[in-house]
Design a protein around this motif. Structure first.
Motif, PDB file in Angstrom:
ATOM      1  N   ARG A 185      -0.246  31.788  59.213  1.00 14.28           N
ATOM      2  CA  ARG A 185      -0.095  32.713  58.086  1.00 14.28           C
ATOM      3  C   ARG A 185       0.966  32.154  57.147  1.00 14.28           C
ATOM      4  N   THR A 186       0.864  32.519  55.873  1.00 12.48           N
ATOM      5  CA  THR A 186       1.815  31.966  54.903  1.00 12.48           C
ATOM      6  C   THR A 186       2.019  32.913  53.732  1.00 12.48           C
ATOM      7  N   PRO A 187       3.250  32.947  53.196  1.00 11.15           N
ATOM      8  CA  PRO A 187       3.495  33.711  51.969  1.00 11.15           C
ATOM      9  C   PRO A 187       3.424  32.833  50.717  1.00 11.15           C
ATOM     10  N   THR A 240       4.107  39.520  50.155  1.00 12.39           N
ATOM     11  CA  THR A 240       5.413  39.237  50.748  1.00 12.39           C
ATOM     12  C   THR A 240       5.880  37.845  50.372  1.00 12.39           C
ATOM     13  N   HIS A 243       9.907  30.192  60.406  1.00 16.78           N
ATOM     14  CA  HIS A 243      10.018  31.248  59.404  1.00 16.78           C
ATOM     15  C   HIS A 243       9.709  30.632  58.046  1.00 16.78           C
ATOM     16  N   GLU A 278       8.046  36.295  52.708  1.00 16.20           N
ATOM     17  CA  GLU A 278       8.465  35.717  53.979  1.00 16.20           C
ATOM     18  C   GLU A 278       7.498  36.107  55.083  1.00 16.20           C
ATOM     19  N   THR A 279       7.246  35.178  55.995  1.00 15.46           N
ATOM     20  CA  THR A 279       6.433  35.465  57.176  1.00 15.46           C
ATOM     21  C   THR A 279       6.987  34.695  58.369  1.00 15.46           C
ATOM     22  N   ASP A 280       6.776  35.238  59.555  1.00 15.97           N
ATOM     23  CA  ASP A 280       6.985  34.486  60.789  1.00 15.97           C
ATOM     24  C   ASP A 280       5.651  33.858  61.150  1.00 15.97           C
ATOM     25  N   SER A 281       5.629  32.538  61.245  1.00 16.01           N
ATOM     26  CA  SER A 281       4.369  31.807  61.350  1.00 16.01           C
ATOM     27  C   SER A 281       4.415  30.822  62.504  1.00 16.01           C
ATOM     28  N   LEU A 317      -0.733  35.648  52.497  1.00 18.73           N
ATOM     29  CA  LEU A 317      -0.041  36.891  52.168  1.00 18.73           C
ATOM     30  C   LEU A 317       0.809  36.778  50.905  1.00 18.73           C
TER      31      LEU A 317
END
Length: 891
Positions: free
Chosen positions: A511-513, A479, A566, A481-484, A475
């Motif tokens: 998932r990752t930013p 974005t 996070h 920031e992601t909650d992963s 991502l």
């Protein structure tokens, strides 16, 4: 039938049966850590065969540019070996198998020319199958109608195919054509592969192999996810047969180069043999080398490779220098590439129009390399002459292997020339010793290559993660920031469940930013956090095109598989990276606007606040040109041009003129980044600003050469550009204070001061020279076996130039009718130097200045018979040098 027409018919045949026509990948194998160059038609499809990537089509066809260099020394010695070649092929990714692949190949070969085929006589075709492959043999016999006596079963070495490294493999079936009794013995491919010419190899790709040497010494690890088809029809071989010539050197894409080389050198191909193709006469061998290597160099530079001393650049350099050497050995001393490359361009442009479009850059790169090598030959010849003289003086008749190897390895001086020049002077070369040193070097190279070949195995654990969890939800474009969730932790190639404080660990998230390093842009920095965990992200990479992995250092707490974290990108870092990457595009567009369309980017690197861009250009940019480029870039920044990114088919991107980086491989769909619409339109996967004004000021800080025909420009952007300009401003104000001048007067004041200093230095040098000469005038020569010898020590700090001038002046004052030698020493900063000057009478008696210097300094030093110098000895030994020269004269 011309080669371009063979290509057209091949692609049309398979397109009519539902195959997607896929463009050739560039020659550099950019997506495979195991290969420098694409060496087979299936290389770009390896991820599909391995199941790492879902293919966008079930069946494909292509004409792939290939390069193989292991047998480069054999090129020209036979008519079968070549470096660049083209492999036509059709591929199935689990869609069809042997029963469909075999008839499709047969139909194309045997269909009449009027019906779109190649019109080969079926009765002249033979096939081979793998020893145990009853299925393929049955299809050839029962379905196609090939008689059993023309179906030959062969073992794994002949009919089981792989790339020579871990990866996909499988049994194969080859199609041969009988060229008749003029070419060899009857009995089929197992008896004579000169008479029976292999045209097509059909590989039934169904297994995965492990590491191992040779064509048989590797394990089969298991089945591939699907049974696939990979075929390869050698375009040059088919062209030779259909054009009624004997070999690849005589087809329409190669023979014009050979013919032009023959015209330049005054040689006639095949003049020394009734059959040019089998001739091993040096003239014919060299003409074949020239033709092959010039064509190969054309294609390599067209795909973005530039000469260098390592990797792909070294291969290109070696190929170019072998061609230039072959021309020279054939008797043509002038620059040859300007005569030969345009011929290669015209021969290849029918199949590859880009070689004509890119020819100005190709010419700049290759012609500069030829000039460099011609200088190398001159330098090498001087060094070789010295080594040969030393060998004769010491009573030897053979040049040592280490000398020949040094010339070859360090200076690029070909062994063939060493052998030739040594023979002219009545000496031999320790060729077996040289070959042994070369073999040792190749052994080290193979060991390095073997380390690269473990690429698939080292990533096996990550492939397992990909197979289990699927691709990373990436991502980075949307974005910060992601909650992963932590899917896997890997330490030194092995999975682990936990990582503690201080551990450097590789983390796979669902998932990752984070932006993974790509396209010259550094990976993002940032952190992974949870209630009791903090970890610093220090690197981010992408594997298999779909899996993003993070190298992190655990700062606090414990990381474990399955943990919720996070993921947050450092916003300032990302902003700086976006500014730099967009700044690279702006600078590239500015270069092309000022210099013209041939100033194409060939590589880049950008990190927050800094960028560098390599581009094809010959010669340094003038200060005013550099300033104009900087002005154009900053005007584009001020205009706040709109920046957009759109994913589209590659074909569409090419239609609208999007620029692609030389040497990069692209998929069916690509991301096109525009800045100001068509003003800057490039294929790019990086992160960018929304408008060019966000780049901030762009300050060019350097421009330099990084190779023949290749320049590098460096710049700061954003806050870093402000800081750079502030430092420049402070420096100007400081100088203004020192000169008591206005800032705009500083330049003129500095120039005037420098001119005064230089004039003063000249006056001081003249005074010192007169003082030295006055002191030296009181010295009287010593008689050494009839030679007037004058040895002097100059005062501490006397420059080498002053010592040299003094030695010449004193030599000229000696009586010209008597042999005379002058030696002057000096020391500076703890190191001593020696200059020797010899008059004409001494030279006539066999005394040479360079010989004396080398004998006194144990082989060091250089110059000519009348004046030579050397240095590097400890300062406290300077006085001994004068005595040593006298002893040499007396011996």
């Amino acid at each position: 039938m011309q080669t371009a027409e063979i290509t057209r018919r091949f692609l049309a045949h398979f397109a009519a049966s539902g195959h997607t026509v896929v463009p050739s990948a560039p020659l550099p194998a950019v997506n495979d850590p195991n290969l420098l160059f694409v060496n087979a038609g299936m290389v770009q499809f390896v991820p599909y065969f391995l199941g790492q990537v879902t293919p966008p089509y079930a069946r494909a066809t292509s004409v792939q540019k290939c390069l193989r260099t292991p047998d480069i020394d054999e090129v020209g010695r036979t008519s079968r070996h070549g470096t660049f070649f083209q492999m036509t092929g059709n591929f199935s990714f689990g869609d069809y198998f042997k029963a469909q692949a075999i008839p499709m190949a047969w139909d194309l070969l045997t269909q009449p020319v009027a019906a779109g085929g190649f019109g080969l006589d079926p009765d002249r075709l033979w096939v081979t199958v793998y020893l145990e492959d009853d299925e393929a043999a049955d299809i050839w016999n029962r379905t196609v109608g090939v008689p059993v006596e023309r179906i030959v079963r062969r073992g794994m070495a002949d009919n089981f195919w792989s790339m020579g490294i871990p990866g996909p493999c499988g049994p194969s079936s080859e199609i041969y054509v009988d060229r008749g009794p003029d070419y060899g013995r009857e009995g089929g491919p197992a008896v004579d592969e000169d008479r029976y010419l292999e045209l097509w190899n059909l590989v039934f790709m169904q297994y995965e192999r492990g590491p191992g040497e040779g064509k048989e010494g590797y394990p089969i690890l298991g089945d591939l996810p699907a049974r696939n088809i990979d075929t390869g029809m050698g375009l040059e071989r088919v062209a030779a047969y259909l054009q009624g010539v004997d070999n690849l050197y005589e087809i329409d894409e190669v023979r014009p180069i050979l013919t032009r080389a023959a015209e330049l050198t005054g040689k006639r191909y095949g003049a020394h043999s009734g059959h040019a193709a089998t001739s091993s006469h040096p003239d014919d061998v060299r003409l074949r080398v020239i033709a092959d290597h010039v064509r190969t160099a054309l294609m390599l530079v067209s795909d973005g490779v530039t000469p260098s001393n390592e990797g792909r650049g070294y291969v290109l350099r070696r190929i170019l220098r072998r061609a230039i050497r072959a021309v020279r050995l054939s008797g043509f001393e002038d620059p040859a590439l300007p005569e030969l490359l345009p011929v290669a361009r015209d021969a290849m442009a029918g199949s590859y129009p880009e070689v004509a479009q890119r020819f100005e850059r190709i010419a700049d790169v290759t012609y500069a390399e030829e000039e460099t090598f011609r200088s190398t030959l001159k330098q090498g010849a001087t060094i070789l002459d010295t080594a040969l003289s030393d060998t004769r003086r010491e009573g030897g008749v053979q040049l040592a292997a280490r000398e020949a190897f040094l010339l070859h390895d360090t200076y690029g001086f070909p062994i063939d020339l060493t052998l030739e020049i040594a023979a002219e002077q009545g000496l031999t070369v320790d060729e077996p010793g040289f070959r042994a040193l070369m073999a040792e070097q190749r052994r080290r190279t193979r060991a390095d290559a073997q380390a690269r070949k473990t690429g698939h195995a080292d990533r096996a654990v990550f492939r397992g993660v990909l197979d289990q969890h699927g691709p990373t939800d990436w991502l980075a474009y949307t974005t910060l920031e992601t909650d992963s969730s932590v899917l896997a932790l890997v330490r030194e190639g092995q999975p682990t469940a936990y990582a503690g404080v201080g551990d450097l660990i590789t983390v796979v998230l669902d998932r990752t930013p984070f932006y993974a390093e790509s396209g010259g842009q550094e990976a993002d920095a940032g952190v992974l956090t949870a209630s009791d965990v903090a970890a610093e992200v220090v690197d981010v990479q992408r594997l298999f095109g779909r899996l993003v992995v993070h190298q992190v250092r655990v700062l606090d707490g414990d990381l474990h598989v399955g943990q919720a974290v996070h993921a947050a990108v450092d916003a300032e870092w990302r902003l700086g990276a976006r500014q730099a990457h967009s700044g690279t595009h702006v600078l590239h567009a500015a270069l092309r606007q000022v210099l013209g369309p041939t100033a194409l980017q060939s590589g880049s690197y950008n990190r927050p606040g800094y960028l560098r861009l390599d581009f094809g250009w010959r010669g340094a940019l003038a200060p005013e040109t550099r300033g104009e480029v900087e002005d154009v870039a900053n005007l584009a920044v001020r205009a706040d041009l709109h920046v957009t990114a759109e994913v589209m088919p590659l074909v569409r991107a090419k239609e609208i003129g999007a620029l692609a980086l030389f040497g990069e491989a692209y998929g069916e769909d690509v991301r096109v980044v525009e800045i100001g619409g068509e003003w800057s339109r490039e294929l790019c996967g990086g992160t960018h600003v929304e408008g060019s004004a966000q780049i901030g000021p762009l300050a060019v800080v350097g421009e330099s050469s990084v190779g023949a025909g290749l320049r590098r420009i460096e710049a700061h952007v954003g806050v870093e550009a402000f800081r750079y300009l502030a430092r420049e401003r402070d420096l100007v104000h400081r100088l203004a204070g020192l000169f008591h001048a206005r800032p705009d007067e500083v330049g003129d004041r500095v120039e005037a001061t420098v001119a005064q200093l230089r004039q003063a230095e000249k006056e001081v040098a003249a005074l010192r020279a007169n003082l030295l000469a006055t002191r030296a005038g009181a010295a009287t020569p010593t008689d050494v076996d009839g030679t007037a010898y004058l040895g002097l020590r100059a005062p501490e700090g006397t420059s080498t130039a002053e010592v040299r001038a003094l030695a010449q002046r004193l030599r000229d004052q000696l009586a010209p009718e008597r042999p005379g030698v002058v030696a002057v020493t000096a020391s500076s900063q703890g190191r001593g130097s020696l200059v020797v000057a010899v008059n004409a009478a001494a030279r006539a008696g066999g005394v040479a200045a360079d010989d004396l210097v080398r004998r006194v300094l144990a082989g060091k030093g250089g110059g000519g018979p009348d004046l030579a110098q050397g240095g590097g000895v400890p300062g406290d030994r300077v006085a001994d040098l004068l005595t040593a020269v006298e002893h040499q004269l007396a011996s």
